[in-house]
Design a protein around this motif. Structure first.
Motif, PDB file in Angstrom:
ATOM      1  N   PHE A 188       5.785   4.196  -6.368  1.00  0.00           N
ATOM      2  CA  PHE A 188       4.425   5.382  -6.222  1.00  0.00           C
ATOM      3  C   PHE A 188       4.775   6.265  -5.525  1.00  0.00           C
ATOM      4  CE2 PHE A 188       3.174   0.838  -7.302  1.00  0.00           C
ATOM      5  CZ  PHE A 188       2.210   0.860  -8.179  1.00  0.00           C
ATOM      6  N   ARG A 189       4.243   7.568  -5.940  1.00  0.00           N
ATOM      7  CA  ARG A 189       4.315   8.816  -5.123  1.00  0.00           C
ATOM      8  C   ARG A 189       3.204   9.566  -5.587  1.00  0.00           C
ATOM      9  NH1 ARG A 189       8.041  12.912  -4.807  1.00  0.00           N
ATOM     10  NH2 ARG A 189       7.800  13.242  -2.775  1.00  0.00           N
ATOM     11  N   ILE A 190       2.286  10.247  -4.468  1.00  0.00           N
ATOM     12  CA  ILE A 190       1.304  10.935  -4.740  1.00  0.00           C
ATOM     13  C   ILE A 190       1.468  12.175  -3.551  1.00  0.00           C
ATOM     14  CG2 ILE A 190      -0.342   9.542  -3.467  1.00  0.00           C
ATOM     15  CD1 ILE A 190      -2.475  10.403  -5.487  1.00  0.00           C
ATOM     16  N   TRP A 191       0.766  13.506  -3.965  1.00  0.00           N
ATOM     17  CA  TRP A 191       0.670  14.363  -3.111  1.00  0.00           C
ATOM     18  C   TRP A 191      -0.701  14.435  -2.772  1.00  0.00           C
ATOM     19  CZ3 TRP A 191      -1.089  20.077  -3.995  1.00  0.00           C
ATOM     20  CH2 TRP A 191      -0.745  20.823  -2.761  1.00  0.00           C
ATOM     21  N   TRP A 210       3.066  14.341   1.114  1.00  0.00           N
ATOM     22  CA  TRP A 210       3.506  13.081   0.127  1.00  0.00           C
ATOM     23  C   TRP A 210       3.550  11.867   0.734  1.00  0.00           C
ATOM     24  CZ3 TRP A 210       4.039  14.048  -4.958  1.00  0.00           C
ATOM     25  CH2 TRP A 210       4.408  15.414  -5.357  1.00  0.00           C
ATOM     26  N   PHE A 211       3.037  10.960  -0.068  1.00  0.00           N
ATOM     27  CA  PHE A 211       2.902   9.443   0.040  1.00  0.00           C
ATOM     28  C   PHE A 211       3.710   8.710  -0.972  1.00  0.00           C
ATOM     29  CE2 PHE A 211      -0.723  11.371   2.350  1.00  0.00           C
ATOM     30  CZ  PHE A 211      -0.542  10.634   3.574  1.00  0.00           C
ATOM     31  N   ARG A 212       4.409   7.615  -0.282  1.00  0.00           N
ATOM     32  CA  ARG A 212       5.646   6.821  -1.101  1.00  0.00           C
ATOM     33  C   ARG A 212       5.162   5.262  -0.849  1.00  0.00           C
ATOM     34  NH1 ARG A 212      10.440   4.904  -0.491  1.00  0.00           N
ATOM     35  NH2 ARG A 212      11.993   5.393  -2.331  1.00  0.00           N
ATOM     36  N   LEU A 213       5.445   4.866  -1.953  1.00  0.00           N
ATOM     37  CA  LEU A 213       5.602   3.184  -1.763  1.00  0.00           C
ATOM     38  C   LEU A 213       6.307   2.501  -2.905  1.00  0.00           C
ATOM     39  CD1 LEU A 213       4.472   0.288  -0.831  1.00  0.00           C
ATOM     40  CD2 LEU A 213       2.642   0.635  -2.367  1.00  0.00           C
ATOM     41  N   ALA A 214       7.474   1.969  -2.347  1.00  0.00           N
ATOM     42  CA  ALA A 214       8.293   1.080  -3.277  1.00  0.00           C
ATOM     43  C   ALA A 214       7.713  -0.236  -3.051  1.00  0.00           C
ATOM     44  CB  ALA A 214       9.518   1.396  -3.005  1.00  0.00           C
ATOM     45  N   THR A 215       7.657  -0.974  -4.299  1.00  0.00           N
ATOM     46  CA  THR A 215       7.267  -2.248  -4.158  1.00  0.00           C
ATOM     47  C   THR A 215       7.460  -3.130  -5.257  1.00  0.00           C
ATOM     48  OG1 THR A 215       5.018  -3.517  -3.969  1.00  0.00           O
ATOM     49  CG2 THR A 215       4.906  -1.651  -4.993  1.00  0.00           C
TER      50      THR A 215
END
Length: 606
Positions: A23-26, A53-58
């Motif tokens: 997941f990535r969002i600005w 930016w924000f990031r999550l790998a799950t």
């Protein structure tokens, strides 16, 4: 042969090869962001990256799972890059596996632009079902009639279950009212199997008024100092903003295999950057997709010929063509004698203006526009080939923006419309028809939407007030008769009447004429169009008769047209007759009223 296509844009929810989701969002004006499964309340915090930016790998999410982004203040918002919404724009987004659909016609390479005969349609009103599947089941109609391309009005997710699509807020998600992402892919796949190109109308100049949550976490997405006629201006000086739309265009072309895009109202895209967004967009697409035909078309009220330039081989450097509103307006004025609104600019010298549009592109190529208060409009365009222009005598705007959605069949005599069709479908410009036009549909196509409460009231009253300057809508009583855009009945009455195409009467006869004209186009005109280069057109007007000629490598294509109710003397003419309407117009010394004759003087002389 089956293949899979996935475009890995660098934001949203991307299913990874190992089964995890990235997941990535600005969100530059938020200090933290989280991803939440609204069905289980499972929540994972995202990691901040440079630039907002924000990031999550799950592995906690997989294909088909619902998700929302949670802001620190507790608000939950859908993904602006959602590939699919579970319900509507206000609800959760879904993780989508774009490789789930197996393409059967993956070897499709498209068709050359000069072969394009475009059919614009609205998915929700084209078929009784109002879905991608309803459209798919009727693809044979286009092939039988002679069309080579269908163009979908915007399908990006918008609020409610009905609307034109220009108020979309989820540019990556097909609207659920029409079907699933795989339904859209199947439509395109089967169209390709029948030799049909599929185009998509995209809107990069504003977001709709309902379901746009970008202001909550990315205020920099918008230029507060500038408003468009439909909402806040988009700030294209921001790199993430530019990328959001660059990737969106590539996504539709690569993951969905669309053959082309129509860019809505680009004159409302203001960008002071050194490289204008539109230039970067075209260059990005041209560099990425080189293994098949892809066509980029503009709607641009500024008539900017610079964006339509060709290379020495006559291939588009940037954009393939522009919708030529000038052509529509002057032909409409000639057929109906209307002079209200923007038709004011075409109230005189109509035959010469039609000739100029056919021979050299735009009508306004740097002249003052009375409708625009004397502002200079347009750039010289004679150096462009005819294929740089998409001509039409009806489209969604020119019908639906009328108070009652009147089609041309209700405004002009049948023989006048048939003459206009003969001009449109055999001229070397790329022709476009609007759904139902091929059989002379008389049902209106109204402006409709699905808003509620105060917004519904504002849209209804705003639309009615737009027409208050017209003489016949001066009274409040007259304005109240204008259909309510939010009423279900307004939407329902805009659906096509397919029985007309099989009525055995005038509607079937009109469809037969269109089939005949498109057969002549495929046989005679399309092979010539590639050979018509810059400055190849010329025109002259003698009384009621317009004569237009285009020099080609095979000879001279000539149009004679009497666009009036009176007979006219035929100018001297030679060459092989290609088509005439009415039939007797091709012989004798007189051109009957509303007669159109096409000839080809082969060998480079007439």
């Amino acid at each position: 042969m089956t293949e899979q296509f996935s475009y890995p844009f660098p934001f949203g929810a991307q299913l990874q090869e190992d089964g995890s989701v990235l997941f990535r969002i600005w969100a530059p004006n938020q200090k933290g962001m989280s991803v939440v499964n609204p069905d289980s309340s499972a929540r994972e915090d995202m990691q901040p990256e440079d630039g907002g930016w924000f990031r999550l790998a799950t592995r906690a999410f997989g294909a088909g799972d619902a998700y929302v982004y949670a802001l620190p203040d507790g608000r939950r918002v859908p993904d602006p890059a959602s590939r699919c919404q579970r319900d509507d724009v206000d609800g959760p987004s879904l993780v989508v596996d774009p490789r789930a659909y197996r393409w059967r016609n993956a070897a499709w390479l498209g068709r050359p632009w000069e072969e394009a005969v475009l059919y614009e349609l609205h998915v929700g009103t084209f078929s009784p079902e109002g879905t991608f599947d309803g459209l798919r089941r009727r693809l044979g109609h286009f092939v039988d009639a002679g069309f080579t391309a269908i163009e979908l009005m915007p399908v990006a997710d918008f609020s409610g279950t009905r609307g034109w699509g220009y108020d979309g807020v989820m540019p990556y998600a097909p609207d659920r009212a029409y079907g699933s992402p795989d339904d859209l892919k199947q439509l395109i796949d089967e169209a390709h199997g029948l030799g049909l190109m599929v185009f998509l109308d995209v809107v990069y100049n504003h977001f709709g008024p309902v379901g746009n949550y970008l202001h909550a976490y990315a205020e920099a997405f918008f230029d507060d100092a500038r408003k468009t006629p439909w909402g806040a201006g988009i700030d294209y000086t921001q790199r993430p903003v530019r990328d959001f739309f660059l990737h969106n265009a590539a996504y539709w072309l690569e993951e969905y295999r669309f053959d082309g895009l129509r860019f809505d109202a680009v004159d409302q895209i203001v960008d002071p950057s050194d490289t204008h967004f539109l230039v970067e967009m075209a260059a990005y697409i041209r560099q990425r997709i080189t293994d098949r035909h892809v066509h980029l078309v503009l709607e641009n009220d500024q008539n900017q010929a610079l964006l339509l330039q060709r290379d020495p081989a006559m291939n588009p450097r940037l954009y393939s063509a522009q919708w030529n509103d000038d052509y529509h307006h002057v032909v409409h004025a000639q057929l109906t004698n209307e002079t209200d609104g923007y038709y004011e600019d075409y109230s005189d010298d109509r035959l010469a203006r039609i000739g100029r549009a056919l021979a050299t592109g735009f009508v306004y190529q740097g002249e003052k526009s009375p409708f625009r208060g004397g502002r200079i409009r347009g750039e010289p365009s004679a150096h462009l080939p005819p294929s740089a222009f998409v001509n039409f005598i009806q489209n969604h705007d020119q019908i639906g923006n009328r108070a009652f959605g009147d089609r041309l069949a209700a405004l002009a005599e049948p023989q006048a419309v048939e003459a206009a069709l003969c001009l449109l479908l055999l001229a070397p410009q790329v022709p476009l028809m609007f759904m139902g036009e091929e059989w002379g549909e008389t049902r209106p196509f109204c402006f409709f939407c699905d808003f509620h409460d105060e917004l519904a009231d504002a849209v209804r009253e705003g639309r009615r007030s737009e027409f208050s300057r017209f003489a016949r809508f001066q009274s409040e009583e007259a304005r109240e008769k204008i259909p309510d855009p939010n009423a279900l009945a307004t939407f329902e009455q805009s659906k096509l009447d397919w029985e007309k195409a099989r009525d055995g009467g005038p509607h079937q006869a009109r469809l037969g004429l269109v089939r005949e004209l498109l057969a002549v186009r495929a046989r005679e005109i399309a092979p010539l169009a590639r050979d018509i280069g810059p400055n190849a057109g010329s025109f002259e007007v003698a009384g009621n008769v317009l004569r237009v000629a285009w020099q080609t490598q095979r000879g001279t294509l000539v149009l004679l047209a009497n666009l009036s109710d009176s007979p006219a003397s035929r100018p001297p003419q030679s060459g092989r007759n290609l088509y005439a309407v009415p039939g007797q117009a091709g012989i004798g010394d007189t051109l009957p009223p509303w007669a159109v004759v096409w000839t080809l003087a082969e060998g480079g002389s007439e």
